[in-house]
Design a protein around this motif. Structure first.
Motif, PDB file in Angstrom:
ATOM      1  N   TYR A  15     -79.763  48.386   0.310  1.00 52.10           N
ATOM      2  CA  TYR A  15     -80.940  49.054   0.874  1.00 52.10           C
ATOM      3  C   TYR A  15     -82.063  49.178  -0.147  1.00 52.10           C
ATOM      4  N   ALA A  16     -81.722  49.264  -1.428  1.00 56.97           N
ATOM      5  CA  ALA A  16     -82.745  49.470  -2.461  1.00 56.97           C
ATOM      6  C   ALA A  16     -83.826  48.400  -2.390  1.00 56.97           C
ATOM      7  N   ALA A  17     -83.429  47.143  -2.231  1.00 55.21           N
ATOM      8  CA  ALA A  17     -84.403  46.047  -2.271  1.00 55.21           C
ATOM      9  C   ALA A  17     -85.400  46.109  -1.124  1.00 55.21           C
ATOM     10  N   THR A  18     -85.055  46.836  -0.043  1.00 51.85           N
ATOM     11  CA  THR A  18     -85.979  46.915   1.090  1.00 51.85           C
ATOM     12  C   THR A  18     -87.224  47.735   0.754  1.00 51.85           C
ATOM     13  N   LEU A  19     -87.202  48.476  -0.365  1.00 44.82           N
ATOM     14  CA  LEU A  19     -88.379  49.234  -0.760  1.00 44.82           C
ATOM     15  C   LEU A  19     -89.502  48.322  -1.229  1.00 44.82           C
ATOM     16  N   GLY A  20     -89.167  47.122  -1.676  1.00 42.40           N
ATOM     17  CA  GLY A  20     -90.194  46.188  -2.149  1.00 42.40           C
ATOM     18  C   GLY A  20     -90.777  46.633  -3.477  1.00 42.40           C
ATOM     19  N   PRO A  21     -91.852  45.973  -3.920  1.00 40.41           N
ATOM     20  CA  PRO A  21     -92.486  46.339  -5.194  1.00 40.41           C
ATOM     21  C   PRO A  21     -92.773  47.843  -5.236  1.00 40.41           C
ATOM     22  N   THR A  22     -92.398  48.479  -6.323  1.00 40.10           N
ATOM     23  CA  THR A  22     -92.335  49.938  -6.370  1.00 40.10           C
ATOM     24  C   THR A  22     -93.006  50.480  -7.619  1.00 40.10           C
ATOM     25  N   VAL A  23     -93.738  51.584  -7.459  1.00 39.95           N
ATOM     26  CA  VAL A  23     -94.243  52.375  -8.587  1.00 39.95           C
ATOM     27  C   VAL A  23     -93.486  53.693  -8.599  1.00 39.95           C
ATOM     28  N   VAL A  24     -92.920  54.050  -9.762  1.00 38.20           N
ATOM     29  CA  VAL A  24     -92.256  55.338  -9.906  1.00 38.20           C
ATOM     30  C   VAL A  24     -93.159  56.263 -10.713  1.00 38.20           C
ATOM     31  N   ILE A  25     -93.356  57.468 -10.208  1.00 38.34           N
ATOM     32  CA  ILE A  25     -94.174  58.487 -10.860  1.00 38.34           C
ATOM     33  C   ILE A  25     -93.253  59.429 -11.623  1.00 38.34           C
ATOM     34  N   ALA A  26     -93.456  59.531 -12.933  1.00 42.15           N
ATOM     35  CA  ALA A  26     -92.663  60.430 -13.771  1.00 42.15           C
ATOM     36  C   ALA A  26     -93.580  61.506 -14.348  1.00 42.15           C
ATOM     37  N   PRO A  27     -93.439  62.752 -13.926  1.00 39.46           N
ATOM     38  CA  PRO A  27     -94.262  63.808 -14.537  1.00 39.46           C
ATOM     39  C   PRO A  27     -94.035  63.913 -16.042  1.00 39.46           C
ATOM     40  N   LEU A  43     -83.186  48.182  -8.095  1.00 43.97           N
ATOM     41  CA  LEU A  43     -84.387  47.362  -7.909  1.00 43.97           C
ATOM     42  C   LEU A  43     -84.467  46.280  -8.983  1.00 43.97           C
ATOM     43  N   ALA A  44     -84.149  46.669 -10.223  1.00 47.37           N
ATOM     44  CA  ALA A  44     -84.172  45.684 -11.305  1.00 47.37           C
ATOM     45  C   ALA A  44     -83.161  44.572 -11.056  1.00 47.37           C
ATOM     46  N   ARG A  45     -81.969  44.937 -10.637  1.00 42.70           N
ATOM     47  CA  ARG A  45     -80.942  43.930 -10.343  1.00 42.70           C
ATOM     48  C   ARG A  45     -81.385  42.973  -9.247  1.00 42.70           C
ATOM     49  N   ALA A  46     -82.127  43.503  -8.275  1.00 42.64           N
ATOM     50  CA  ALA A  46     -82.617  42.678  -7.168  1.00 42.64           C
ATOM     51  C   ALA A  46     -83.897  41.929  -7.525  1.00 42.64           C
ATOM     52  N   GLN A  47     -84.346  42.079  -8.779  1.00 43.02           N
ATOM     53  CA  GLN A  47     -85.550  41.422  -9.290  1.00 43.02           C
ATOM     54  C   GLN A  47     -86.797  41.814  -8.498  1.00 43.02           C
ATOM     55  N   SER A 161    -101.517  52.535   3.391  1.00 38.25           N
ATOM     56  CA  SER A 161    -100.963  53.315   2.290  1.00 38.25           C
ATOM     57  C   SER A 161     -99.524  52.883   2.018  1.00 38.25           C
ATOM     58  N   PRO A 162     -99.115  52.797   0.738  1.00 36.44           N
ATOM     59  CA  PRO A 162     -97.711  52.500   0.457  1.00 36.44           C
ATOM     60  C   PRO A 162     -96.789  53.581   1.026  1.00 36.44           C
ATOM     61  N   ARG A 163     -95.551  53.205   1.205  1.00 34.21           N
ATOM     62  CA  ARG A 163     -94.508  54.139   1.624  1.00 34.21           C
ATOM     63  C   ARG A 163     -94.287  55.152   0.502  1.00 34.21           C
ATOM     64  N   LEU A 164     -94.219  56.424   0.840  1.00 35.45           N
ATOM     65  CA  LEU A 164     -94.001  57.481  -0.139  1.00 35.45           C
ATOM     66  C   LEU A 164     -92.578  58.009   0.009  1.00 35.45           C
ATOM     67  N   VAL A 165     -91.798  57.869  -1.054  1.00 30.98           N
ATOM     68  CA  VAL A 165     -90.411  58.334  -1.080  1.00 30.98           C
ATOM     69  C   VAL A 165     -90.290  59.376  -2.185  1.00 30.98           C
ATOM     70  N   GLU A 166     -89.692  60.519  -1.862  1.00 32.23           N
ATOM     71  CA  GLU A 166     -89.635  61.644  -2.802  1.00 32.23           C
ATOM     72  C   GLU A 166     -88.220  61.818  -3.353  1.00 32.23           C
ATOM     73  N   TYR A 167     -88.147  62.077  -4.659  1.00 30.27           N
ATOM     74  CA  TYR A 167     -86.857  62.314  -5.309  1.00 30.27           C
ATOM     75  C   TYR A 167     -86.822  63.724  -5.889  1.00 30.27           C
ATOM     76  N   LEU A 168     -85.610  64.230  -6.150  1.00 29.13           N
ATOM     77  CA  LEU A 168     -85.440  65.599  -6.624  1.00 29.13           C
ATOM     78  C   LEU A 168     -84.967  65.613  -8.075  1.00 29.13           C
ATOM     79  N   VAL A 169     -85.492  66.560  -8.846  1.00 33.69           N
ATOM     80  CA  VAL A 169     -85.018  66.775 -10.214  1.00 33.69           C
ATOM     81  C   VAL A 169     -84.556  68.231 -10.359  1.00 33.69           C
ATOM     82  N   TRP A 170     -85.512  69.156 -10.386  1.00 35.50           N
ATOM     83  CA  TRP A 170     -85.162  70.563 -10.615  1.00 35.50           C
ATOM     84  C   TRP A 170     -84.731  71.296  -9.350  1.00 35.50           C
ATOM     85  N   ALA A 171     -84.986  70.722  -8.199  1.00 32.94           N
ATOM     86  CA  ALA A 171     -84.590  71.399  -6.956  1.00 32.94           C
ATOM     87  C   ALA A 171     -83.082  71.594  -6.870  1.00 32.94           C
TER      88      ALA A 171
END
Length: 245
Positions: A15-27, A43-47, A161-171
């Motif tokens: 499923y990861a590769a279906t995200l396509g070219p991706t930008v990750v935002i790191a605070p 994503l890296a493995r899927a090039q 607009s690109p697809r926006l996917v949210e991840y959790l860290v401190w939550a």
């Protein structure tokens, strides 16, 4: 009632590769590895092309260190981030550093925030990502919330607009009930990262200044990730949220 992350559908590795070219935002340097290191490694493995945007300068983890003054802390943490990206299989050169003030990342209404939004729009238009990974909008750290606001302001200026996917860290550790997803607010999914968990752990370890035994050892009040916090990110499952239509 608390949001049940375990009830979210479990997606396979492919499923990861279906995200396509991706930008990750790191605070901050390390958020990318903690929150979505497994997905990035897949994503890296899927090039699939991946870029990282570092929002803050990362200098407030050990603000009282004399041996590592602010410019040295910033340089150290950016070096650690590049090492972490390499451990995930990504190109460390695919990094944009905005260097906003750590612990004081501005919102989009502040002049510095508006400038950051403009730079994000420019970057997104240049790279044309299909997906943007960003911290959960109410992740308890204020820099994570501000980063989410800046990203949303930038995406609002883009059509399509690109697809926006949210991840959790401190939550996982610090979220109040109101911080968690509310009924009807988001859908989401879990991702099986067991095949790349070793890469994720090596990427987290690359952020050595933020771990117990940090080389920045002359600031007793300085920050390091607690072992209980780190244990959560040994889980072979990552969770992602997306706003419901």
């Amino acid at each position: 009632m608390n949001f049940d992350f375990n009830a979210l559908p479990l997606q396979p590795v492919t499923y990861a590769a279906t995200l396509g070219p991706t930008v990750v935002i790191a605070p901050h340097p390390d958020d990318e590895s903690l929150g979505c290191g497994g997905l990035l490694a897949l994503l890296a493995r899927a090039q699939v092309p991946v870029w990282c945007v570092l929002m803050s300068d990362g200098t407030m983890s050990h603000p009282n260190s004399a041996r590592f003054p602010a410019p040295a802390r910033q340089a150290l943490r950016e070096t650690e981030l590049r090492l972490a990206l390499a451990e995930l299989g990504l190109n460390p050169a695919n990094l944009l550093t905005l260097r906003l003030p750590d612990s004081q990342v501005p919102g989009p209404d502040a002049p510095a925030g508006a400038a950051a939004v403009a730079r994000l729009v420019e970057f997104f238009q240049e790279k044309q990502p299909a997906t943007v990974l960003c911290p959960w909008r109410r992740d308890p750290h204020p820099d994570h919330r501000a980063s989410s606001q800046l990203v949303r302001a930038a995406l609002a200026q883009m059509l399509p607009s690109p697809r926006l996917v949210e991840y959790l860290v401190w939550a996982w550790e610090r979220a109040a009930p109101a911080d968690l997803p509310q009924p009807g607010e988001v859908s989401g999914w879990q991702l099986n990262i067991s095949s790349v968990l070793a890469e994720k752990q090596r990427a987290i370890a690359a952020h050595a200044s933020q771990l117990p035994g940090s080389c920045i050892d002359d600031d007793p009040a300085g920050f390091t990730l607690a072992p209980t916090m780190l244990e959560h990110f040994e889980n072979p499952i990552e969770v992602y949220l997306e706003a419901t239509a």
